[in-house]
Design an enzyme around this catalytic site. Sequence first.
Site, PDB file in Angstrom:
ATOM      1  N   SER A  53     -10.301 -29.875  40.054  1.00 51.67           N
ATOM      2  CA  SER A  53      -9.412 -30.897  40.829  1.00 51.67           C
ATOM      3  C   SER A  53     -10.084 -32.636  40.847  1.00 51.67           C
ATOM      4  O   SER A  53     -11.114 -32.235  39.994  1.00 51.67           O
ATOM      5  CB  SER A  53      -9.247 -30.908  42.348  1.00 51.67           C
ATOM      6  OG  SER A  53      -7.786 -29.629  41.513  1.00 51.67           O
TER       7      SER A  53
HETATM    8  N1  SAH Z   1      -9.088 -24.737  42.993  1.00 48.31           N
HETATM    9  C1  SAH Z   1      -9.926 -25.077  41.302  1.00 48.31           C
HETATM   10  C2  SAH Z   1      -8.965 -25.971  40.705  1.00 48.31           C
HETATM   11  C3  SAH Z   1      -7.599 -25.393  39.832  1.00 48.31           C
HETATM   12  S1  SAH Z   1      -6.646 -25.039  38.335  1.00 48.31           S
HETATM   13  C4  SAH Z   1     -11.416 -26.122  41.122  1.00 48.31           C
HETATM   14  O1  SAH Z   1     -11.352 -25.910  42.929  1.00 48.31           O
HETATM   15  O2  SAH Z   1     -12.322 -25.741  39.989  1.00 48.31           O
HETATM   16  C5  SAH Z   1      -5.638 -24.049  38.729  1.00 48.31           C
HETATM   17  C6  SAH Z   1      -6.394 -22.661  38.751  1.00 48.31           C
HETATM   18  O3  SAH Z   1      -4.981 -21.865  38.791  1.00 48.31           O
HETATM   19  C7  SAH Z   1      -6.431 -22.388  36.714  1.00 48.31           C
HETATM   20  O4  SAH Z   1      -8.023 -21.831  36.967  1.00 48.31           O
HETATM   21  C8  SAH Z   1      -5.315 -21.189  36.819  1.00 48.31           C
HETATM   22  O5  SAH Z   1      -5.644 -20.253  36.183  1.00 48.31           O
HETATM   23  C9  SAH Z   1      -4.837 -20.631  38.477  1.00 48.31           C
HETATM   24  N2  SAH Z   1      -3.602 -19.841  38.253  1.00 48.31           N
HETATM   25  C10 SAH Z   1      -2.213 -20.241  37.935  1.00 48.31           C
HETATM   26  N3  SAH Z   1      -1.795 -19.157  38.027  1.00 48.31           N
HETATM   27  C11 SAH Z   1      -2.259 -18.207  38.596  1.00 48.31           C
HETATM   28  C12 SAH Z   1      -2.005 -17.083  39.779  1.00 48.31           C
HETATM   29  N4  SAH Z   1      -0.043 -16.498  39.432  1.00 48.31           N
HETATM   30  N5  SAH Z   1      -2.873 -16.556  40.269  1.00 48.31           N
HETATM   31  C13 SAH Z   1      -3.872 -16.680  39.981  1.00 48.31           C
HETATM   32  N6  SAH Z   1      -4.710 -17.674  39.449  1.00 48.31           N
HETATM   33  C14 SAH Z   1      -3.549 -18.850  38.635  1.00 48.31           C
END
Ligand code: SAH
Length: 204
Positions: A53
Amino acid sequence: MQFLFALRSRGVTDARVLTAMERIDRAHFVKGLFADKVYTDVPLPIASGQTISQPSVVGLMTQALDVSPRDKVLEVGTGSGYQAAILSVLARRVYTIDRFKRLVADARAIFEEEGLHNITAITGDGSFGYPEQAPFDRILVTAAAEDPPSPLLAQLRVGGIMVLPVGQSDAVQTLIRATRTETGYEYEELRQVRFVPLIEGLGD
Ligand code: SAH
């Protein structure tokens, strides 16, 4: 430092959050092609087709979560691990969960290298939360769902706070803050954001 100045100018004013963000170097979490953009306030691609992000959004979400040093926090969407690392400076214990095994393995290695021993990274479907460790004082979701997932609401302690983006995945979403009260939940809309979707099931 230029990076902190940019965060402040975008509304990240909480001293503890700024200190945590000064302490955790985003460069550990962005490798390869985009490394030269690491101190720029933009989201960047990471492995498995996901994104780290935008730093100011990380700061604003962390600030909205109002974490205390004694809190047990759940993050859904480990991604690069950057957000979890910042939370680990502010909280007692952080559990972070992602549906991609590879992202979890990479993040774990960085937490180890950086001596962030109060984070547990788990591969799993975070839309069901992490019942093994519930209830949580704080929950932060970094992928967008159409509505707040009910298992996550249920795993919030009374008085606990959850911050999450809600809305259609291909549109602008709204960042909301849900607070669990004795009798239900209170919701507050914070701002417009854009996140990758929360997807059910494990990744490849
Ligand atoms: N917080 C992260 C950015 C997140 S991007 C950082 O600091 O880099 C969003 C993430 O959510 C992705 O890696 C994706 O794989 C995950 N995601 C999406 N759906 C999900 C689910 N049902 N359970 C766990 N992770 C999930």
